[in-house]
Motif scaffolding. Structure first.
Motif, PDB file in Angstrom:
ATOM      1  N   SER A  77       1.020  -1.114   0.165  1.00  0.00           N
ATOM      2  CA  SER A  77      -0.024   0.123   0.033  1.00  0.00           C
ATOM      3  C   SER A  77       0.830   1.394  -0.109  1.00  0.00           C
ATOM      4  CB  SER A  77      -1.151  -0.009   1.149  1.00  0.00           C
ATOM      5  OG  SER A  77      -2.211  -0.661   1.163  1.00  0.00           O
ATOM      6  N   ALA A  78       1.901   1.312   0.917  1.00  0.00           N
ATOM      7  CA  ALA A  78       2.884   2.439   0.811  1.00  0.00           C
ATOM      8  C   ALA A  78       3.598   2.706  -0.503  1.00  0.00           C
ATOM      9  CB  ALA A  78       4.006   2.270   1.973  1.00  0.00           C
ATOM     10  N   LEU A  79       3.842   1.653  -1.237  1.00  0.00           N
ATOM     11  CA  LEU A  79       4.312   1.988  -2.633  1.00  0.00           C
ATOM     12  C   LEU A  79       3.414   2.445  -3.542  1.00  0.00           C
ATOM     13  CD1 LEU A  79       6.590  -1.548  -2.728  1.00  0.00           C
ATOM     14  CD2 LEU A  79       7.546   0.970  -2.532  1.00  0.00           C
ATOM     15  N   VAL A  80       2.230   1.663  -3.619  1.00  0.00           N
ATOM     16  CA  VAL A  80       1.535   2.299  -4.370  1.00  0.00           C
ATOM     17  C   VAL A  80       0.964   3.878  -4.150  1.00  0.00           C
ATOM     18  CG1 VAL A  80      -1.149   1.843  -5.205  1.00  0.00           C
ATOM     19  CG2 VAL A  80       0.511  -0.129  -4.921  1.00  0.00           C
ATOM     20  N   PRO A 147      -2.088   3.261 -12.641  1.00  0.00           N
ATOM     21  CA  PRO A 147      -2.655   4.319 -13.677  1.00  0.00           C
ATOM     22  C   PRO A 147      -4.036   4.643 -13.437  1.00  0.00           C
ATOM     23  CG  PRO A 147      -1.291   2.431 -14.606  1.00  0.00           C
ATOM     24  CD  PRO A 147      -1.556   1.943 -13.201  1.00  0.00           C
ATOM     25  N   PHE A 148      -4.972   3.594 -12.767  1.00  0.00           N
ATOM     26  CA  PHE A 148      -6.170   3.745 -12.428  1.00  0.00           C
ATOM     27  C   PHE A 148      -6.653   4.566 -11.424  1.00  0.00           C
ATOM     28  CE2 PHE A 148      -6.132  -0.021 -14.946  1.00  0.00           C
ATOM     29  CZ  PHE A 148      -7.196   0.275 -15.945  1.00  0.00           C
ATOM     30  N   TYR A 149      -5.488   4.484 -10.296  1.00  0.00           N
ATOM     31  CA  TYR A 149      -5.748   5.495  -9.399  1.00  0.00           C
ATOM     32  C   TYR A 149      -5.494   6.882  -9.545  1.00  0.00           C
ATOM     33  CZ  TYR A 149      -5.796   1.843  -5.725  1.00  0.00           C
ATOM     34  OH  TYR A 149      -6.100   0.559  -5.050  1.00  0.00           O
ATOM     35  N   VAL A 150      -4.530   7.163 -10.504  1.00  0.00           N
ATOM     36  CA  VAL A 150      -4.022   8.577 -11.244  1.00  0.00           C
ATOM     37  C   VAL A 150      -5.225   8.996 -11.977  1.00  0.00           C
ATOM     38  CG1 VAL A 150      -2.469   9.705 -12.384  1.00  0.00           C
ATOM     39  CG2 VAL A 150      -1.629   8.148 -11.011  1.00  0.00           C
ATOM     40  N   GLY A 151      -5.791   8.396 -13.030  1.00  0.00           N
ATOM     41  CA  GLY A 151      -6.389   8.611 -13.612  1.00  0.00           C
ATOM     42  C   GLY A 151      -8.007   9.071 -12.972  1.00  0.00           C
ATOM     43  N   THR A 152      -8.090   8.281 -11.820  1.00  0.00           N
ATOM     44  CA  THR A 152      -9.428   8.714 -11.275  1.00  0.00           C
ATOM     45  C   THR A 152      -9.367   9.968 -10.303  1.00  0.00           C
ATOM     46  OG1 THR A 152      -9.953   6.293 -10.873  1.00  0.00           O
ATOM     47  CG2 THR A 152     -11.082   7.745  -9.492  1.00  0.00           C
ATOM     48  N   ALA A 153      -8.204  10.283  -9.828  1.00  0.00           N
ATOM     49  CA  ALA A 153      -8.028  11.553  -9.082  1.00  0.00           C
ATOM     50  C   ALA A 153      -7.707  12.666  -9.921  1.00  0.00           C
ATOM     51  CB  ALA A 153      -6.834  11.200  -8.050  1.00  0.00           C
ATOM     52  N   ASP A 212      -6.235   4.163   1.289  1.00  0.00           N
ATOM     53  CA  ASP A 212      -7.715   3.589   1.840  1.00  0.00           C
ATOM     54  C   ASP A 212      -8.504   2.975   0.690  1.00  0.00           C
ATOM     55  OD1 ASP A 212      -6.947   4.453   4.344  1.00  0.00           O
ATOM     56  OD2 ASP A 212      -8.268   6.092   4.241  1.00  0.00           O
ATOM     57  N   GLU A 213      -8.221   3.085  -0.551  1.00  0.00           N
ATOM     58  CA  GLU A 213      -8.938   2.548  -1.611  1.00  0.00           C
ATOM     59  C   GLU A 213      -8.983   0.777  -1.297  1.00  0.00           C
ATOM     60  OE1 GLU A 213     -10.674   1.030  -5.033  1.00  0.00           O
ATOM     61  OE2 GLU A 213      -8.590   0.281  -4.511  1.00  0.00           O
ATOM     62  N   TYR A 214     -10.181   0.371  -1.539  1.00  0.00           N
ATOM     63  CA  TYR A 214     -10.605  -1.080  -1.576  1.00  0.00           C
ATOM     64  C   TYR A 214     -11.046  -1.704  -2.455  1.00  0.00           C
ATOM     65  CZ  TYR A 214     -12.773  -5.248   0.610  1.00  0.00           C
ATOM     66  OH  TYR A 214     -13.187  -6.612   1.009  1.00  0.00           O
ATOM     67  N   ALA A 215     -12.378  -1.120  -3.106  1.00  0.00           N
ATOM     68  CA  ALA A 215     -12.985  -1.888  -4.278  1.00  0.00           C
ATOM     69  C   ALA A 215     -12.161  -2.163  -5.253  1.00  0.00           C
ATOM     70  CB  ALA A 215     -14.130  -1.065  -4.522  1.00  0.00           C
ATOM     71  N   ARG A 227      -1.444  -7.993  -2.667  1.00  0.00           N
ATOM     72  CA  ARG A 227      -2.710  -7.512  -2.156  1.00  0.00           C
ATOM     73  C   ARG A 227      -2.197  -6.177  -1.193  1.00  0.00           C
ATOM     74  NH1 ARG A 227      -5.825 -12.904   0.370  1.00  0.00           N
ATOM     75  NH2 ARG A 227      -6.765 -13.493  -1.848  1.00  0.00           N
ATOM     76  N   THR A 228      -3.322  -5.361  -0.991  1.00  0.00           N
ATOM     77  CA  THR A 228      -2.910  -4.002  -0.095  1.00  0.00           C
ATOM     78  C   THR A 228      -3.635  -4.083   1.103  1.00  0.00           C
ATOM     79  OG1 THR A 228      -4.856  -2.923  -1.361  1.00  0.00           O
ATOM     80  CG2 THR A 228      -2.683  -2.636  -2.466  1.00  0.00           C
ATOM     81  N   LEU A 229      -3.329  -2.847   2.038  1.00  0.00           N
ATOM     82  CA  LEU A 229      -3.678  -2.934   3.226  1.00  0.00           C
ATOM     83  C   LEU A 229      -5.182  -3.136   3.699  1.00  0.00           C
ATOM     84  CD1 LEU A 229      -2.488  -2.974   6.195  1.00  0.00           C
ATOM     85  CD2 LEU A 229      -2.397  -0.570   6.070  1.00  0.00           C
TER      86      LEU A 229
END
Length: 280
Positions: A77-80, A147-153, A212-215, A227-229
């Protein structure tokens, strides 16, 4: 009209009482989570108003840190989150600089499209994002999340930064332009240093959203190594019962990086949030 002194005192007293009540209602769940994380399983269902455990224990924290590859998930999670936050702030600041300083065909259309995109719930994009990630072979990998976290934000942060950049006098750009500075130099040496409050605000929002992203992580990640935190915390919830002490202990550990990021950038947070909401 002069307001009587007694009325001013009464208004202030009512305001402070209301703020105290609201603050207590907001902070109580956090205090309850902190208290429960130090309770044994047999004491968790005791009086919820008792915030100081009668027999506190660190066993929940020890178990949380050593079970279910928690440490590996924390690092993932920290890296991502760090990589995504850096890219979000960098790319959205460049986009915001273009919107606030340049005129180009379709500028208004693209900016309105970004604003309209903010109204689309993220969950509605899960299926098309999944199909795109499958076609690009980005499933089941940490680098596929970025890429999807960046694009969403990008939409929200570009909107926020554009409002802030427009408050920076264009005369400063013109002065650097006279000295022969190009667009990149004006962006890097002028706008970014002046926009530190807004950049700090974006960094906080971006880190919190990715940490905190989970879905999306649950949808695309299958192997335990990637897997992430948030998924690790969900694993503490059993099929028939939930170890709330473990869940809350893991949640308290997960809050630590968010608090560190906020403490580092908090002096710029309010100024950046307020400035980004007002155009000059």
């Amino acid at each position: 009209m002069v307001v009587p002194r007694w009325r001013r005192i009464t208004d202030h007293a009512i305001r402070y009482v209301l703020l105290t009540v609201i603050g207590a209602v907001m902070i109580y769940p956090f205090l309850y989570m902190l208290s429960t994380s130090f309770k044994t399983r047999s004491l968790i269902l005791d009086d919820p108003l008792q915030l100081i455990p009668s027999d506190p224990t660190l066993s929940n924290y020890v178990t949380a840190l050593t079970a279910n590859h928690f440490g590996r998930y924390f690092v993932n999670s920290a890296l991502v989150a760090v990589v995504s936050t850096v890219l979000i702030v960098f790319v959205s600041s460049m986009m915001a600089y273009a919107f606030s300083r340049f005129d180009f065909p379709g500028k208004r259309f693209f900016f309105v499209a970004i604003v309209v995109g903010l109204t689309i719930p993220t969950m509605m994009l899960i299926i098309p994002q999944f199909l795109l990630a499958r076609d690009l072979h980005l499933l089941n990998s940490l680098q596929g999340l970025v890429p999807f976290y960046v694009g969403t934000a990008l939409g929200f942060n570009t909107f926020l930064l554009t409002g802030f950049f427009e408050t920076i006098p264009q005369e400063l750009d013109e002065a650097m332009l006279v000295d022969g500075a190009g667009a990149w130099r004006r962006y890097w040496n002028l706008v970014l240093p002046l926009a530190r409050p807004a950049l700090a605000t974006c960094a906080i929002f971006a880190f919190l959203g990715t940490w905190d992203e989970y879905a999306w992580a649950l949808t695309t990640l299958n192997d335990t190594e990637v897997r992430t935190l948030p998924i690790a915390i969900a694993l503490f919830q059993g099929q028939h019962s939930t170890s709330w002490g473990l869940v809350f202990a893991a949640s308290m550990i997960a809050i630590i990086p968010v608090l560190i990021v906020y403490i580092v950038f908090q002096r710029h947070f309010v100024a950046g949030l307020a400035a980004g909401a007002v155009k000059s």
